[in-house]
Design an enzyme around this catalytic site. Structure first.
Site, mmCIF file in Angstrom:
data_model
loop_
_atom_site.group_PDB
_atom_site.id
_atom_site.type_symbol
_atom_site.label_atom_id
_atom_site.label_comp_id
_atom_site.label_asym_id
_atom_site.label_seq_id
_atom_site.Cartn_x
_atom_site.Cartn_y
_atom_site.Cartn_z
ATOM 1 N N CYS A 9 -4.261 -3.337 4.027
ATOM 2 C CA CYS A 9 -3.938 -2.861 5.376
ATOM 3 C C CYS A 9 -5.085 -3.086 6.350
ATOM 4 C CB CYS A 9 -3.528 -1.392 5.301
ATOM 5 S SG CYS A 9 -2.749 -0.760 6.815
ATOM 6 N N GLU A 29 0.852 -1.183 0.000
ATOM 7 C CA GLU A 29 0.000 0.000 0.000
ATOM 8 C C GLU A 29 0.895 1.242 0.000
ATOM 9 O OE1 GLU A 29 -3.494 1.736 2.976
ATOM 10 O OE2 GLU A 29 -1.710 0.779 3.814
ATOM 11 N N LYS A 78 -9.839 0.439 -1.997
ATOM 12 C CA LYS A 78 -10.036 0.022 -0.612
ATOM 13 C C LYS A 78 -11.467 0.316 -0.163
ATOM 14 C CE LYS A 78 -7.617 0.421 3.852
ATOM 15 N NZ LYS A 78 -6.482 1.091 4.538
#
Length: 512
Positions: free
Chosen positions: A374, A265, A324
């Site tokens: 994440c 990321e 995301k």
């Protein structure tokens, strides 16, 4: 006796925290849950006269139980979450601890009522899981980082993840802990406590025999690249270009054949999709190893700014992208921004990213890769939706540079390990500054990197298509546990009301 109960509650929270990585003392959580239940249940004392019967202390009040639950939670989160302070300072860290601990007011207030029941130690774990569910979902998507299950990595209960996801592991850990309390302090319940411990242990052992046993349909040689970032000395634009070049240069040094390359990321804070210079630099690295690269970058579209993982082919063509979906509140987004700006200017540090709506799957070199970026790895639907959509391999690209040498990266890796067991898939963790890792489908770590060092991990990983029981049933199992917990809470409240009326009536009669 309330001060002693609060000390026990604080110790229970500290023990649960010790079960999380990097300490990873999984039995500590079981003892911690036993102490929490012990702090909530009635205690006995001797009258001090030879042959005199036991006398029960007055039941803890609901208000005392709420305080016990709050202290337990606060002790746990104070130990687990100081990495928050490294990003935004002490005040938001303490505010988060307090906000999360408020949920435990309900755990404690209802827990003292449930602990009075003859088999209350069997009911309390469902109440605990119901409150954990609420904290992990509400508000603003919740905060699933501190679930009891994450502390069971490396222990026998982790195998239950394959059958019911983290919710089943949390329930099992709470059941074992409360059964331990029954063994020590509840006369007449010890046989039931032993039965519970035996049953949960047997279930975990049977589940463990199936972990990682799914059929392998192929393999892929995968490289996880940790390019590292400069810590100080550069402005934002130069920092971003430097991070991109770091990952490109580490990739170009790969001297083995690989099928796909996974970057972390934010490995390119310059938009690697729409910025020709950035995209060309990634493509040059891809051509050097003759494999597509999954790059973490920031993109902007008609909806707004996105946290994006994009596939860049050797030709420079942009392939599949994953925006995301599960964004970190007060980090990537800022709830109540205008209101809180009157309280602190720290709100301006938070981003304004917009969530995606895909299934988390990107295709690279013919491999269907499930991506949870994440913070997303803490949320059950992230990987579950990807596996349902055909993901054969999983990846957790993450940027932990902001959190320095803290425990955050190890706590997050534990989640990836449970996800590997849950879905019977290998997981690739690619972190900007570490720790990156290769995780087998049985949850074991094949290899991991050190912090703050450029590194590459290259492994031949299995591809799988079968779904575990957890993939298709964990949502319903968790929902059932939550409904049971809510029913137990309702029964506790309904039972407490007549008891309160009887006590008041007895007080009136004695006064008369």
């Amino acid at each position: 006796m309330l001060p002693l109960r609060l000390l026990v509650a604080a110790a229970s929270g500290a023990l649960v925290a010790a079960s999380f990585q990097p300490a990873g003392w999984w039995p500590a959580a079981l003892v911690g849950m036993a102490l929490l239940f012990a702090a909530l249940k009635p205690w006995r004392r001797r009258l001090g006269v030879a042959g005199a019967p036991d006398e029960r202390y007055p039941y803890p009040k609901a208000s005392s139980g709420a305080l016990i639950g709050f202290v337990h939670a606060a002790a746990q989160y104070l130990i687990l979450l100081p990495w928050i302070a490294s990003f935004v300072g002490a005040m938001p860290y303490l505010a988060l601890v307090v906000a999360l601990s408020l949920y435990a007011l309900l755990t404690g207030a209802l827990g003292v009522l449930v602990a009075r029941w003859r088999l209350g130690f069997l009911a309390f774990p469902f109440l605990y899981v119901a409150v954990e569910y609420a904290r992990s979902h509400f508000p603003w998507g919740g905060f699933a980082w501190v679930r009891l299950a994450w502390g069971q990595v490396g222990g026998p209960l982790e195998a239950l993840t394959r059958w019911g996801g983290p919710a089943l592991v949390s329930l099992a850990a709470a059941l074992v802990g409360c059964a331990l309390a029954a063994l020590v302090g509840l006369r007449g319940r010890r046989v039931a406590g032993l039965v519970v411990i035996f049953a949960v242990t047997l279930a975990a052992l049977l589940a463990g025999s199936r972990v990682g046993s799914g059929e392998v349909t192929g393999t892929a040689r995968v490289a996880a690249v940790q390019g590292n970032v400069p810590r100080t000395g550069l402005d934002e634009t130069r920092q971003a270009l430097t991070v991109l070049n770091n990952h490109a240069e580490v990739t170009e040094r790969i001297d083995e054949d690989v099928d796909l390359v996974i970057w972390p990321e934010n490995s390119s804070d310059v938009d690697a999709v729409d910025n020709p210079k950035a995209r060309t630099r990634v493509a040059r690295a891809a051509r050097a190893v003759d494999a597509p690269v999954l790059v973490g970058t920031r993109t902007t579209d008609e909806v707004g700014e996105r946290n994006t993982m994009a596939v860049i082919e050797t030709s420079g063509r942009v392939g599949d992208v994953h925006h995301k979906k599960y964004l970190q509140p007060f980090g990537e987004t800022m709830p109540l921004r205008d209101t809180l700006r009157h309280v602190t200017d720290l709100v301006d540090y938070a981003g304004d990213f917009k969530p995606g709506n895909g299934n988390g799957v990107v295709e690279m070199a013919g491999v269907r890769l499930g991506v949870a970026t994440c913070y997303e790895v803490a949320f059950d639907p992230a990987y579950r939706d990807a596996v349902d959509a055909g993901a054969e391999l999983l990846a957790t690209p993450t940027n932990n540079a902001t959190f320095g040498e803290t425990d955050m990266t190890y706590q997050q890796m534990a989640m990836s390990r449970l996800r590997a067991i849950e879905h019977d898939r290998a997981v690739v963790v690619a972190a900007t500054t570490g720790s990156s890792a290769i995780i087998n489908p049985d949850g074991t770590v094949e290899e991991k990197t050190e912090l703050w060092r450029p590194a590459t991990l290259i492994y031949e990983l299995p591809l799988k298509e079968t779904r575990t029981p957890a993939t298709w049933a964990s949502f319903w199992l968790e929902l059932g546990a939550v409904i049971m917990g809510c029913a137990i809470a309702a029964a506790a409240l309904l039972g407490a009301a007549p008891a309160g009326l009887n006590r008041r009536a007895a007080t009136v009669r004695s006064a008369a």
